[in-house]
Design a protein around this motif. Structure first.
Motif, PDB file in Angstrom:
ATOM      1  N   ASP A 140      -7.466   2.435  -4.342  1.00  0.00           N
ATOM      2  CA  ASP A 140      -5.998   2.545  -4.267  1.00  0.00           C
ATOM      3  C   ASP A 140      -5.468   3.705  -5.110  1.00  0.00           C
ATOM      4  O   ASP A 140      -4.368   4.198  -4.868  1.00  0.00           O
ATOM      5  CB  ASP A 140      -5.336   1.246  -4.755  1.00  0.00           C
ATOM      6  N   LEU A 141      -6.234   4.117  -6.118  1.00  0.00           N
ATOM      7  CA  LEU A 141      -5.753   5.188  -7.001  1.00  0.00           C
ATOM      8  C   LEU A 141      -5.678   6.511  -6.250  1.00  0.00           C
ATOM      9  O   LEU A 141      -4.941   7.410  -6.638  1.00  0.00           O
ATOM     10  CB  LEU A 141      -6.670   5.346  -8.234  1.00  0.00           C
ATOM     11  N   GLY A 142      -6.443   6.609  -5.146  1.00  0.00           N
ATOM     12  CA  GLY A 142      -6.469   7.868  -4.402  1.00  0.00           C
ATOM     13  C   GLY A 142      -5.329   8.033  -3.412  1.00  0.00           C
ATOM     14  O   GLY A 142      -5.104   9.119  -2.915  1.00  0.00           O
ATOM     15  N   ASN A 143      -4.623   6.963  -3.101  1.00  0.00           N
ATOM     16  CA  ASN A 143      -3.572   7.137  -2.098  1.00  0.00           C
ATOM     17  C   ASN A 143      -2.228   6.500  -2.477  1.00  0.00           C
ATOM     18  O   ASN A 143      -1.324   6.432  -1.666  1.00  0.00           O
ATOM     19  CB  ASN A 143      -4.023   6.643  -0.713  1.00  0.00           C
ATOM     20  N   GLU A 173      -5.060   3.903 -13.378  1.00  0.00           N
ATOM     21  CA  GLU A 173      -6.347   3.302 -13.759  1.00  0.00           C
ATOM     22  C   GLU A 173      -6.180   1.979 -14.491  1.00  0.00           C
ATOM     23  O   GLU A 173      -6.983   1.063 -14.350  1.00  0.00           O
ATOM     24  CB  GLU A 173      -7.148   4.287 -14.624  1.00  0.00           C
ATOM     25  N   SER A 174      -5.119   1.884 -15.292  1.00  0.00           N
ATOM     26  CA  SER A 174      -4.935   0.643 -16.070  1.00  0.00           C
ATOM     27  C   SER A 174      -4.577  -0.533 -15.159  1.00  0.00           C
ATOM     28  O   SER A 174      -4.619  -1.686 -15.564  1.00  0.00           O
ATOM     29  CB  SER A 174      -3.835   0.839 -17.112  1.00  0.00           C
ATOM     30  N   SER A 175      -4.206  -0.226 -13.887  1.00  0.00           N
ATOM     31  CA  SER A 175      -3.798  -1.307 -12.966  1.00  0.00           C
ATOM     32  C   SER A 175      -4.990  -1.964 -12.267  1.00  0.00           C
ATOM     33  O   SER A 175      -4.836  -3.028 -11.666  1.00  0.00           O
ATOM     34  CB  SER A 175      -2.878  -0.764 -11.863  1.00  0.00           C
ATOM     35  N   VAL A 176      -6.150  -1.310 -12.285  1.00  0.00           N
ATOM     36  CA  VAL A 176      -7.293  -1.817 -11.516  1.00  0.00           C
ATOM     37  C   VAL A 176      -7.589  -3.271 -11.898  1.00  0.00           C
ATOM     38  O   VAL A 176      -7.638  -3.625 -13.077  1.00  0.00           O
ATOM     39  CB  VAL A 176      -8.543  -0.932 -11.735  1.00  0.00           C
ATOM     40  N   GLY A 177      -7.729  -4.103 -10.853  1.00  0.00           N
ATOM     41  CA  GLY A 177      -8.015  -5.515 -11.093  1.00  0.00           C
ATOM     42  C   GLY A 177      -6.766  -6.381 -11.203  1.00  0.00           C
ATOM     43  O   GLY A 177      -6.834  -7.608 -11.128  1.00  0.00           O
ATOM     44  N   GLY A 184       0.865  -1.177   0.000  1.00  0.00           N
ATOM     45  CA  GLY A 184       0.000   0.000   0.000  1.00  0.00           C
ATOM     46  C   GLY A 184       0.900   1.225   0.000  1.00  0.00           C
ATOM     47  O   GLY A 184       2.116   1.115  -0.179  1.00  0.00           O
ATOM     48  N   PRO A 185       0.334   2.421   0.225  1.00  0.00           N
ATOM     49  CA  PRO A 185       1.155   3.627   0.169  1.00  0.00           C
ATOM     50  C   PRO A 185       2.346   3.629   1.147  1.00  0.00           C
ATOM     51  O   PRO A 185       3.436   4.047   0.785  1.00  0.00           O
ATOM     52  CB  PRO A 185       0.189   4.755   0.499  1.00  0.00           C
ATOM     53  N   THR A 186       2.152   3.107   2.357  1.00  0.00           N
ATOM     54  CA  THR A 186       3.262   3.133   3.326  1.00  0.00           C
ATOM     55  C   THR A 186       4.432   2.285   2.825  1.00  0.00           C
ATOM     56  O   THR A 186       5.588   2.711   2.840  1.00  0.00           O
ATOM     57  CB  THR A 186       2.790   2.613   4.709  1.00  0.00           C
ATOM     58  N   GLY A 187       4.127   1.079   2.360  1.00  0.00           N
ATOM     59  CA  GLY A 187       5.179   0.192   1.852  1.00  0.00           C
ATOM     60  C   GLY A 187       5.802   0.726   0.581  1.00  0.00           C
ATOM     61  O   GLY A 187       7.035   0.725   0.416  1.00  0.00           O
ATOM     62  N   SER A 188       4.962   1.210  -0.337  1.00  0.00           N
ATOM     63  CA  SER A 188       5.472   1.708  -1.630  1.00  0.00           C
ATOM     64  C   SER A 188       6.388   2.914  -1.431  1.00  0.00           C
ATOM     65  O   SER A 188       7.438   3.015  -2.060  1.00  0.00           O
ATOM     66  CB  SER A 188       4.311   2.129  -2.538  1.00  0.00           C
ATOM     67  N   GLU A 189       5.986   3.813  -0.539  1.00  0.00           N
ATOM     68  CA  GLU A 189       6.799   5.011  -0.298  1.00  0.00           C
ATOM     69  C   GLU A 189       8.134   4.650   0.360  1.00  0.00           C
ATOM     70  O   GLU A 189       9.171   5.225   0.053  1.00  0.00           O
ATOM     71  CB  GLU A 189       6.033   6.010   0.583  1.00  0.00           C
ATOM     72  N   THR A 190       8.105   3.703   1.276  1.00  0.00           N
ATOM     73  CA  THR A 190       9.350   3.269   1.932  1.00  0.00           C
ATOM     74  C   THR A 190      10.303   2.702   0.888  1.00  0.00           C
ATOM     75  O   THR A 190      11.481   3.065   0.822  1.00  0.00           O
ATOM     76  CB  THR A 190       9.049   2.178   2.998  1.00  0.00           C
ATOM     77  N   LEU A 191       9.755   1.810   0.057  1.00  0.00           N
ATOM     78  CA  LEU A 191      10.606   1.125  -0.922  1.00  0.00           C
ATOM     79  C   LEU A 191      11.094   2.061  -2.015  1.00  0.00           C
ATOM     80  O   LEU A 191      12.221   1.936  -2.497  1.00  0.00           O
ATOM     81  CB  LEU A 191       9.814  -0.054  -1.520  1.00  0.00           C
ATOM     82  N   LYS A 192      10.247   3.022  -2.384  1.00  0.00           N
ATOM     83  CA  LYS A 192      10.652   3.999  -3.420  1.00  0.00           C
ATOM     84  C   LYS A 192      11.962   4.673  -3.014  1.00  0.00           C
ATOM     85  O   LYS A 192      12.895   4.798  -3.813  1.00  0.00           O
ATOM     86  CB  LYS A 192       9.548   5.052  -3.587  1.00  0.00           C
TER      87      LYS A 192
END
Length: 523
Positions: free
Chosen positions: A64-67, A73-77, A34-42
């Motif tokens: 998920d697109l909001g945070n 959008e192409s990632s949904v699903g 999620g955002p916390t993990g993605s931001e850490t790893l970035k």
């Protein structure tokens, strides 16, 4: 591909090539992207870690697109782990990136040995039960673990590792190692060759302050029964004594000597922090001891014998007003003493290695040299298992935080986050997660928190109603702004742990986004 030296130019100035090499060797596992993990790893991918493995079993949803900037959008699903991993790979093609589409909780339950392949595991958004299990697994396998979690406007970061030793702790402020309060014979002899009463104004104006202070300290000691200034009055008199030696008012070197006069009064010998380390039971080494503790054992011997109560000399001197010739000779005097101390230490390290049946050359010259240079600044960090903190936090500390106005919000949020996990275990949802049940959830969360405080032996401690309402209002949401901040804090700790530079946080870090306060709780 950009040349690594150029690519990482800015950060090399902070942690150097050794630090960068450690990052490039590191293999990191992220649980939940999620955002916390993605931001850490970035932040870590941009910094150039060796490899990353993203573990997340969920699919990207519209919410998920909001945070999370790393899905669109192409990632949904699609698999969230796959999308985030692809985005991160684009940021730095030197990093090996892979993903595993599985729920971390299931991996923790069914495949504990999975984690032992990594240098470090970053576990984000895990509830208490999974944290406890993962912590046991990583502790057993000797893997560094860091927890990070964003929950509404609050965030929490907690490191867990049995022991982390630091040689290059790089403190912001540290007294120069000049030995003005205890000059060694060569420094004394060098000072004796210089006459402060010279009539040559140019020479007088370009005598380095180290020499001025060594000579003035001697002069003072001769008239004060061999003692250095200790009371406030004496320190003032000592400064006046220096001032009386000035011929002109514009002599910068004498002004520097007055400003640095406190270095003469600083206590001799080693600081309490280093004393604690050499007195540690780990300094009694055997064949399983780490290189760090072998060097500490050598240091302990050195301080007791050749060092005469002092650690090896660092060997560098700060800039000061001086003639070039005197400065260079002074520098050489310090470097020679540091080199001599290093050679003694090197021999002691070799002897200890022999004694514990290890290869005497197994600790490199460079490592011993770095250890000597940083001997006064060593750090040892040890962390309790989170299970111990959760079940039996340090009682006096917890009581103190609960009654201290300064810590009230931080400890309140900490207790309420734990209460929210208990709530979720009981009701299969987080407080305030679904509309229309707010009032009921508020009273349920309050009861859960009271129960938790009672279990921790803090009967009758009251939590603020506002905080309880806030916690329910969050509904376990992950806000991007908070996640980015928490991710920044977590990734900075990861870098400290991997490079073994700077001192990592010692307790449970709480970010309070309501009033923008960060605090560490030592529980």
């Amino acid at each position: 591909m950009a040349e690594p030296k150029v690519k990482y130019d800015r950060q090399l100035r902070i942690w150097g090539e050794q630090g960068q090499a450690a990052l490039e060797k590191a293999s990191i596992c992220l649980l939940n992207c999620g955002p916390t993990g993605s931001e850490t790893l970035k932040n870590l991918v941009l910094g150039g870690v060796g490899s990353i493995t993203v573990v997340d079993g969920s699919k990207v949803e519209v919410g998920d697109l909001g945070n999370n900037f790393m899905v669109d959008e192409s990632s949904v699903g699609q698999s969230k782990a796959k999308c985030v991993c692809a985005f991160l790979q684009e940021l730095n093609d030197a990093v090996k990136a892979k993903f595993i589409e599985e729920h971390p909780e299931e991996l923790i339950e069914t495949n504990p040995s999975f984690f032992s392949q990594f240098t470090l595991v970053i576990a984000t958004q895990l509830v208490e039960d999974s944290m406890v299990k993962l912590d046991r697994i990583c502790r057993e396998a000797n893997i560094i673990l860091i927890f990070a979690r964003s929950y509404g406007l609050m965030g929490i970061v907690r490191i867990s590792v049995k022991e982390h030793t630091v040689i290059e702790s790089k403190p912001d402020h540290f007294l120069d190692d000049l030995r003005l309060n205890d000059p060694w014979p060569e420094l004394r002899r060098f000072a004796e060759t210089i006459d402060l009463n010279t009539t040559d104004a140019v020479v007088h104006k370009h005598t380095p302050y180290i020499i001025i202070l060594v000579k003035m300290a001697d002069e003072w000691a001769n008239t004060h029964g061999g003692k250095l200034p200790s009371t406030r009055e004496e320190k003032k008199q000592f400064k006046d004594l220096i001032k009386s030696k000035m011929i002109m008012m514009d002599e910068e070197n004498y002004k520097e000597a007055m400003e640095a006069s406190y270095k003469v009064f600083s206590p001799q010998g080693i600081g309490t922090n280093l004393q604690k380390i050499i007195d540690d039971s780990c300094a009694e080494v055997d064949s399983n001891s780490s290189d760090f503790w072998v060097m500490v054992a050598a240091l302990k011997e050195f301080i007791a014998s050749e060092g005469g109560g002092e650690a090896p000399l660092e060997g560098s001197i700060p800039d000061m007003t001086s003639s070039t010739e005197l400065y260079v000779n002074l520098q050489k005097t310090y470097q020679a003493k540091a080199e001599a101390d290093f050679l003694v230490m090197e021999q002691r390290v070799k002897n200890i290695l022999k004694k514990i049946s290890r290869d005497p050359a197994s600790i490199s010259k460079a490592n011993i040299k770095s250890f000597c240079k940083n001997a006064r600044k060593l750090a040892v960090c040890r962390y309790r298992l989170v299970e111990d903190e959760f079940n039996s936090p340090v009682q006096p500390e917890l009581q103190k935080y609960l009654t201290d106005e300064d810590y009230g919000s931080a400890v309140g949020l900490y207790i309420l986050l734990r209460a929210a996990d208990r709530f979720a275990a009981n009701y299969n949802k987080f407080p305030g997660q679904f509309d229309g049940e707010m009032d009921e959830d508020i009273s349920r969360l309050k009861n859960t928190a009271v129960g938790l405080l009672n279990d921790l032996g803090c009967n009758g401690s009251a939590l603020s109603e506002d905080l309880i309402n806030e916690m329910c209002r969050y509904g376990a949401s992950e806000l991007h702004a908070v996640a980015a901040f928490v991710g920044g804090v977590a990734s900075q700790e990861v870098i400290k742990l991997i490079t073994r530079q700077f001192i990592p946080m010692s307790g449970t870090f709480i970010f309070n986004g309501i009033d923008h306060k960060s605090q560490v709780l030592l529980l």
